[in-house]
Design a protein around this motif. Structure first.
Motif, PDB file in Angstrom:
ATOM      1  N   ALA A  43      86.184 121.173  93.421  1.00  0.00           N
ATOM      2  CA  ALA A  43      86.508 121.130  92.037  1.00  0.00           C
ATOM      3  C   ALA A  43      86.282 119.836  91.547  1.00  0.00           C
ATOM      4  N   LEU A  46      82.589 119.692  90.819  1.00  0.00           N
ATOM      5  CA  LEU A  46      82.209 120.437  89.649  1.00  0.00           C
ATOM      6  C   LEU A  46      82.457 119.633  88.370  1.00  0.00           C
ATOM      7  N   VAL A  47      83.823 118.840  88.295  1.00  0.00           N
ATOM      8  CA  VAL A  47      84.276 117.953  87.149  1.00  0.00           C
ATOM      9  C   VAL A  47      83.077 116.778  87.089  1.00  0.00           C
ATOM     10  N   GLN A  84      78.491 128.087  91.122  1.00  0.00           N
ATOM     11  CA  GLN A  84      79.568 127.549  90.471  1.00  0.00           C
ATOM     12  C   GLN A  84      79.060 126.574  89.495  1.00  0.00           C
ATOM     13  N   ILE A  88      79.321 126.181  85.165  1.00  0.00           N
ATOM     14  CA  ILE A  88      79.493 124.885  84.541  1.00  0.00           C
ATOM     15  C   ILE A  88      78.653 124.572  83.516  1.00  0.00           C
TER      16      ILE A  88
ATOM     17  N   GLU B  50      87.658 130.255  80.481  1.00  0.00           N
ATOM     18  CA  GLU B  50      88.129 128.951  80.334  1.00  0.00           C
ATOM     19  C   GLU B  50      89.325 128.695  79.359  1.00  0.00           C
ATOM     20  N   SER B  86      84.898 131.507  89.354  1.00  0.00           N
ATOM     21  CA  SER B  86      85.794 130.274  90.373  1.00  0.00           C
ATOM     22  C   SER B  86      85.379 129.029  89.960  1.00  0.00           C
ATOM     23  N   GLY B  87      84.245 128.662  89.567  1.00  0.00           N
ATOM     24  CA  GLY B  87      83.784 127.287  89.519  1.00  0.00           C
ATOM     25  C   GLY B  87      84.556 127.132  88.019  1.00  0.00           C
ATOM     26  N   ILE B  88      84.766 127.826  87.004  1.00  0.00           N
ATOM     27  CA  ILE B  88      85.425 127.446  85.938  1.00  0.00           C
ATOM     28  C   ILE B  88      86.910 127.169  86.378  1.00  0.00           C
ATOM     29  N   LEU B  90      88.235 126.321  88.994  1.00  0.00           N
ATOM     30  CA  LEU B  90      88.493 124.957  89.809  1.00  0.00           C
ATOM     31  C   LEU B  90      88.187 123.705  88.826  1.00  0.00           C
ATOM     32  N   VAL B  91      87.283 123.806  87.976  1.00  0.00           N
ATOM     33  CA  VAL B  91      87.128 122.726  86.945  1.00  0.00           C
ATOM     34  C   VAL B  91      88.313 122.734  85.924  1.00  0.00           C
ATOM     35  N   ALA B  94      91.154 121.108  88.024  1.00  0.00           N
ATOM     36  CA  ALA B  94      90.848 119.792  88.294  1.00  0.00           C
ATOM     37  C   ALA B  94      90.819 118.500  87.245  1.00  0.00           C
ATOM     38  N   ARG B  95      90.408 119.085  86.014  1.00  0.00           N
ATOM     39  CA  ARG B  95      90.459 118.169  84.906  1.00  0.00           C
ATOM     40  C   ARG B  95      91.704 117.790  84.636  1.00  0.00           C
ATOM     41  N   ILE B 100      94.729 121.624  94.271  1.00  0.00           N
ATOM     42  CA  ILE B 100      94.012 122.859  93.970  1.00  0.00           C
ATOM     43  C   ILE B 100      93.947 123.269  95.559  1.00  0.00           C
TER      44      ILE B 100
END
Lengths: 182, 182
Positions: A43, A46-47, A84, A88, B50, B86-88, B90-91, B94-95, B100
């Motif tokens: 995570a 990815l940020v 992933q 993004i 998102e 899933s990437g979205i 997590l981001v 995490a932002r 998580i």
């Protein structure tokens, strides 16, 4: 037009900005690789990629973004992270309303080398030749990002010419309306 | 603690908020499915997801987020979209600096049914029983999101007890320092 090419990846995400148009020499504006550490949670990585891509869009203000299309059949050990990261890249560009195009690896190879099955070094060599560089951008992820941007400009140009041709072909029909019978 | 469970998907992304702690009855706060249309470009669908997830985090302010861990060996026709979604997820979490956790489908099945190989209906039935609902949340993506949140509370609780036990075990050593020789 100015295009940001993105070769998505969790460990190395290639980014390259190319400017130009079909039939004219293209110019490399900048190229680099965004890196994240495997020690960090996914995570957080990815940020980091999101922030990096946002910074590139802020700095170079491209007219369009070209992202490599990822397939499930690719190397399975890294494919989830790549998918992933590509998600993004798509979101970062779509949030700004930028046109986004996905190009497959073989479309990119075919565009820059003439063969959809070209090897990585051949892609790098052609990128260097097309952009009049002393050497291919390194690592390969950087070259691939630049190749994506080149592909987008050339394919986009072809599409734009097609659209123009279609528009031109339909114009006489409108200015000289067809007469029926009588 | 309050946990948002996310079962990522491009067409249907399950979201469920559960509140409670280990050894006490859990409460379902809300559950739903974020949907995006296959007619839209992937980038736009990811932006919709998102925004939807951001809205859930704004509304329910969970203490943690539990996301299903996606594997490359899953159904390949939808796996790329699932990985991107899933990437979205997590981001977005995490932002905000939220903790998580990723749980595998078999971890979730084992946590709520006692068997890592339980069938979907069995998971839904146990989710309904655990949360004292008349019926399982529908569709399955909604049930799965809730099951993820339950799993997280129960596993997180076990981890918290382990951490507490480790801390307790090491405490005397610190308050009664060991003497060397002499």
């Amino acid at each position: 037009m100015r295009v940001l090419g993105i070769d998505p990846g969790l460990t190395r995400c290639g980014v390259g900005v190319v400017e130009g148009s079909v039939g004219r020499p293209l110019t490399l504006i900048d190229v680099n690789v965004l890196r994240t550490s495997a020690d960090q949670p996914v995570a957080q990585r990815l940020v980091t990629i999101e922030k990096g891509l946002d910074a590139w869009l802020d700095e170079f203000e491209p007219d369009a973004v070209a992202v490599e299309r990822v397939f499930a059949r690719s190397d399975s050990s890294t494919i989830m992270g790549t998918a992933q990261a590509s998600g993004i890249a798509l979101v970062v560009a779509a949030r700004r309303g930028l046109p986004i195009a996905l190009h497959t690896p073989s479309e990119v190879k075919a565009a820059v080398t003439g063969s959809g099955r070209a090897a990585k070094p051949q892609v790098g060599a052609m990128v260097a030749r097309i952009l009049r560089l002393d050497a291919p951008p390194s690592p390969a992820d950087a070259s691939d990002a630049v190749a994506l941007a080149i592909t987008h400009i050339w394919r986009g140009g072809a599409q734009a010419r097609l659209d123009a041709a279609v528009a031109a072909a339909s114009r006489p029909a409108r200015t000289t309306p067809m007469r029926t019978g009588r």
